[in-house]
Design an enzyme around this catalytic site. Structure first.
Site, PDB file in Angstrom:
ATOM      1  N   ASP A   1     -50.825  15.214 -21.262  1.00 25.86           N
ATOM      2  CA  ASP A   1     -51.896  14.989 -20.285  1.00 25.86           C
ATOM      3  C   ASP A   1     -52.691  13.717 -20.550  1.00 25.86           C
ATOM      4  OD1 ASP A   1     -51.194  17.367 -19.029  1.00 25.86           O
ATOM      5  OD2 ASP A   1     -52.617  18.561 -20.177  1.00 25.86           O
ATOM      6  N   GLU A   2     -52.061  12.718 -21.163  1.00 25.76           N
ATOM      7  CA  GLU A   2     -52.772  11.470 -21.446  1.00 25.76           C
ATOM      8  C   GLU A   2     -52.035  10.257 -20.886  1.00 25.76           C
ATOM      9  OE1 GLU A   2     -54.022  10.900 -25.438  1.00 25.76           O
ATOM     10  OE2 GLU A   2     -54.969  12.866 -25.610  1.00 25.76           O
TER      11      GLU A   2
END
EC number: 3.5.1.10
Length: 285
Positions: A228-229
């Site tokens: 999620d980055e």
């Protein structure tokens, strides 16, 4: 008079004369520049250019690239030329929540998204009926610790066999390995049901509800080994209140997720997204 449309994308270190050289080369090939967007990142001194050009019908992609070779050599340009009329192929991956997938299929059906779904891949059987109704090949590949590497090899092979330009994780609730994330970097878009960088990981709406937030949202981003980055492509938020339950947050979020993912896919397929280290440059219409 009929014409051929190409999209040019250029990334390089910024120098004087890049736009002039590219424009002159296109003019000499008889092109009409229909759209042009550029961005100079002052911090990194990187330059990004997206240009839509109309050429005489007989103009080939090779001819466009050849016309730009002097500029490529002079400025060390990273150049990509694409036929705007092509219909890119995508693979949609989904688990049990199918709202984002259904929205993509609808936007393709009505022509807002110009793409062909080469396959739908899931770790559950739930989406098989939808795939069969739409005439799309369906692959159910359950994933566990023992077969994860094998199933990801199948996915990589499917991308190669179908010629898919993009893999879309439409609420596919499996974390891809570092190896696959690196191999297909810039080719996998995920929809995270939260406004990143807040509330990463599982059950972000419930996390948001616990914190009493007043805005919830969704984030479409490229997949990287860091969960999620990845570089963010598109986001949207909607106001919520203290009177709403966590389930209300989830219901509101479904609509946001569907819209955000569809826009991100559209931007990518139209060549409007360019990677800038850990960020993106998005030339919206």
């Amino acid at each position: 008079m009929s014409s051929k449309s190409y999209i040019l994308r250029i990334a390089c270190t910024d120098k004087n004369g890049i736009v002039a050289s590219v424009s002159s080369a296109m003019s000499e090939r008889g092109a009409n520049i229909a759209e042009s967007n550029q961005f100079w990142d002052r911090k990194t001194n990187k330059f990004f250019l997206r240009m839509g050009c109309l050429f005489p019908e007989e103009t080939s992609k090779d001819a466009v690239e050849l016309a730009l070779k002097p500029a490529v050599d002079r400025f060390d340009l990273k150049l990509k030329v694409e036929d705007e009329t092509r219909k890119p192929k995508i693979i949609i991956m989904v688990s049990k929540f199918d709202h984002a997938m259904l929205h993509l299929l609808y936007q393709i059906k009505v022509g807002w998204l110009d793409a062909e779904v080469a396959a739908i891949v899931s770790n559950h059987e739930d989406a098989r009926t939808i795939a069969e109704q739409e005439g799309i090949p369906f692959h159910c590949w359950p994933v566990n610790k023992e077969n994860k590497a094998e199933q990801e090899e199948k996915l990589a092979q499917l991308v190669q066999d179908t010629g898919a330009e993009l893999v879309v994780l439409a609420r596919y609730m499996q974390v891809l390995s570092n190896e696959l994330s690196n191999k297909l970097y810039g080719m996998i878009i995920n929809i995270h049901h939260s406004f990143l960088p807040s509330f990463k990981g599982a059950k972000p709406y419930h996390q948001a509800h616990e914190r009493g937030v007043k805005l919830i949202g969704a984030t479409a981003h490229y997949v990287t080994p860091d969960l999620d980055e990845g570089p963010i492509i598109e986001q949207e938020t909607e106001r919520v209140s203290h009177s709403m339950t966590a389930e209300d947050f989830v219901a509101t979020g479904r609509d946001i997720e569907s819209r955000v993912l569809a826009r991100a896919v559209k931007f990518h397929l139209e060549g409007r997204v360019m990677l800038n280290d850990h960020r993106t440059v998005v030339f919206t219409p």
